[in-house]
Enzyme design. Sequence first.
Site, PDB file in Angstrom:
ATOM      1  N   LEU A   1      38.268  21.340  65.258  1.00 43.40           N
ATOM      2  CA  LEU A   1      36.907  21.351  64.271  1.00 43.40           C
ATOM      3  C   LEU A   1      37.725  20.600  62.674  1.00 43.40           C
ATOM      4  CD1 LEU A   1      38.229  24.456  63.560  1.00 43.40           C
ATOM      5  CD2 LEU A   1      37.302  25.124  65.332  1.00 43.40           C
ATOM      6  N   ARG A   2      36.510  21.130  62.268  1.00 38.97           N
ATOM      7  CA  ARG A   2      36.510  21.253  60.443  1.00 38.97           C
ATOM      8  C   ARG A   2      35.515  21.661  59.990  1.00 38.97           C
ATOM      9  NH1 ARG A   2      31.576  16.869  59.749  1.00 38.97           N
ATOM     10  NH2 ARG A   2      31.067  18.219  61.789  1.00 38.97           N
TER      11      ARG A   2
ATOM     12  N   LYS B   1      46.591  13.956  67.760  1.00 36.42           N
ATOM     13  CA  LYS B   1      46.452  14.919  66.523  1.00 36.42           C
ATOM     14  C   LYS B   1      47.038  14.607  65.302  1.00 36.42           C
ATOM     15  CE  LYS B   1      44.311  18.558  64.266  1.00 36.42           C
ATOM     16  NZ  LYS B   1      43.233  18.480  64.199  1.00 36.42           N
TER      17      LYS B   1
ATOM     18  N   HIS C   1      33.954   8.636  50.888  1.00 36.09           N
ATOM     19  CA  HIS C   1      33.506   8.861  49.979  1.00 36.09           C
ATOM     20  C   HIS C   1      34.608   9.447  49.118  1.00 36.09           C
ATOM     21  CE1 HIS C   1      29.754   9.618  51.923  1.00 36.09           C
ATOM     22  NE2 HIS C   1      30.579  10.341  52.924  1.00 36.09           N
TER      23      HIS C   1
ATOM     24  N   CYS D   1      44.746  20.975  56.335  1.00 33.90           N
ATOM     25  CA  CYS D   1      45.519  20.566  57.509  1.00 33.90           C
ATOM     26  C   CYS D   1      46.138  18.955  57.225  1.00 33.90           C
ATOM     27  CB  CYS D   1      44.151  19.543  58.237  1.00 33.90           C
ATOM     28  SG  CYS D   1      43.855  21.752  59.337  1.00 33.90           S
TER      29      CYS D   1
ATOM     30  N   LYS E   1      49.563  18.913  55.135  1.00 37.74           N
ATOM     31  CA  LYS E   1      50.662  19.421  55.975  1.00 37.74           C
ATOM     32  C   LYS E   1      50.448  18.304  56.842  1.00 37.74           C
ATOM     33  CE  LYS E   1      49.101  23.221  58.948  1.00 37.74           C
ATOM     34  NZ  LYS E   1      49.103  22.141  60.183  1.00 37.74           N
TER      35      LYS E   1
END
Length: 447
Positions: A153-154, A207, A254, A263, A266
């Site tokens: 998820l963002r 991930k 962009h 996220c 790290k």
Amino acid sequence: MRIVMVGAGYVGLVSAASFADFGHDVVCVDHDAARVAALQAGEIPIYEPGLSELVVANVEAGRLVFTTSLKDAMQDAAVVFLAVGTPSRRGDGHADLSFVYKAARDIAATIDGFVVVATKSTVPVGTGDEVERLIRDLRPDADFAVVSNPEFLREGAAIGDFKRPDRIVIGLEDDRALATMAEVYRPLYLNAAPILYTGRRNAELIKYAANAFLAMKVTFINEIADLCEALGADVKEVARGVGLDGRIGPKFLHAGPGYGGSCFPKDTAALAKAAQDAASPLRLVETTIAVNETRKRGMARKVIAACGGSVRGRTIAILGLTFKPNTDDMREAPALSVIQALQDAGARVRAHDPHGMEAARPLLNDVEFGASPYDIAEGADAIVIVTEWDAFRALDFDRLAKLMRSPVLVDLRNIYPPAEVVERGFAYSGVGRTVDASRPGIGAAHR
Ligand SMILES: NC(=O)c1ccc[n+]([C@@H]2O[C@H](COP(=O)([O-])OP(=O)(O)OC[C@H]3O[C@@H](n4cnc5c(N)ncnc54)[C@H](O)[C@@H]3O)[C@@H](O)[C@H]2O)c1
């Protein structure tokens, strides 16, 4: 189905509320008693669009509760998710797994009957093996299976992402765990979300590889933006032309002040470290990290140039502090580096952010906060857009010009057409574009 979520942060809270909304019975556990007390009182500790309503509705429906007691939560649980933090370990950049291992030990003490332990936290390859070993050592009698279920998820769009994900990745080595996880995500079959069942180590690496790729894509277009400036081209046009290639795609192209957030920084660091340890270094990722790090602070040079070569004694108005819009998350936000560099160069800094000022306050010194863009523009020598909140997309330039000492706009997110801003009497600088290079070309009429 009874689900336990350990961790009530961005991921834990969104996942817990969304699972409850699917009809599951969810207990969300956090060791931070103040956070749990706030949640029990209906106060949501983070800003995420729609989250407050989702939490309140599911608490009222009796499907979501908050507690500090893992032992109580674990009674009759079919699955316990780990959604605790995995920050950078101080000093070396490896993922700090102490929260994950602590939670695993706590879980071990509570297992009574078969339970799936699913890791949502972003963790290095092999962490699932270690969690399994830890629990097995403490409780040789326990019946459990460890699964990797990374979260994609963002922040800012978290609920939509959770409910309608591009994919769900489930890494496991056990058939009973597969049946449990299929049941957990069954409500999502309606949304036709692809579920990828794979090995645990594969899931853990997917991930990190996905985040590293996205960080690299952003950094690539940022470097192309610099080249555009040097060669007199417009990166928005270039990115559009590049992104229309189906093999590349328009997202994450962009140009801006460098990536930040909880996220990418790290996770790229942890992946690069793990790869070095495995004697298989990821040089592209290492370079991405280095390029991005210098970029954030380097953005201050753009502001200094826009102010005629010096900001000493000048007042700079910063619009946007959070690492991206629609969140109050300040972790590794580019604004922190830009502001520090401007202060180091002698500038006075004022700032406004629609939702991030409370989180930003303890991280910044000598910054004057204002309630609106116009508030901080008064007497300013330049306005700098650092985060592209919607509220900054339709600024009243005539009003700003009257308030400011000099009408200068530094648009680090390229949200305004340069020519339009110049027509309003402002000096404009963006990222990877000049006023001339951004003027519509021959094809403009056909767009
Ligand atoms: N934030 C994101 O956008 C995002 C997206 C995908 C994945 N992730 C990953 O998800 C994980 C969590 O991230 P986050 O941003 O939600 O973190 P966070 O810091 O917002 O939340 C972590 C929560 O866990 C709690 N906690 C820690 N140890 C605990 C324990 N032993 N028992 C109970 N509670 C405990 C903390 O008090 C905190 O509330 C990280 O590994 C992160 O990389 C984050």
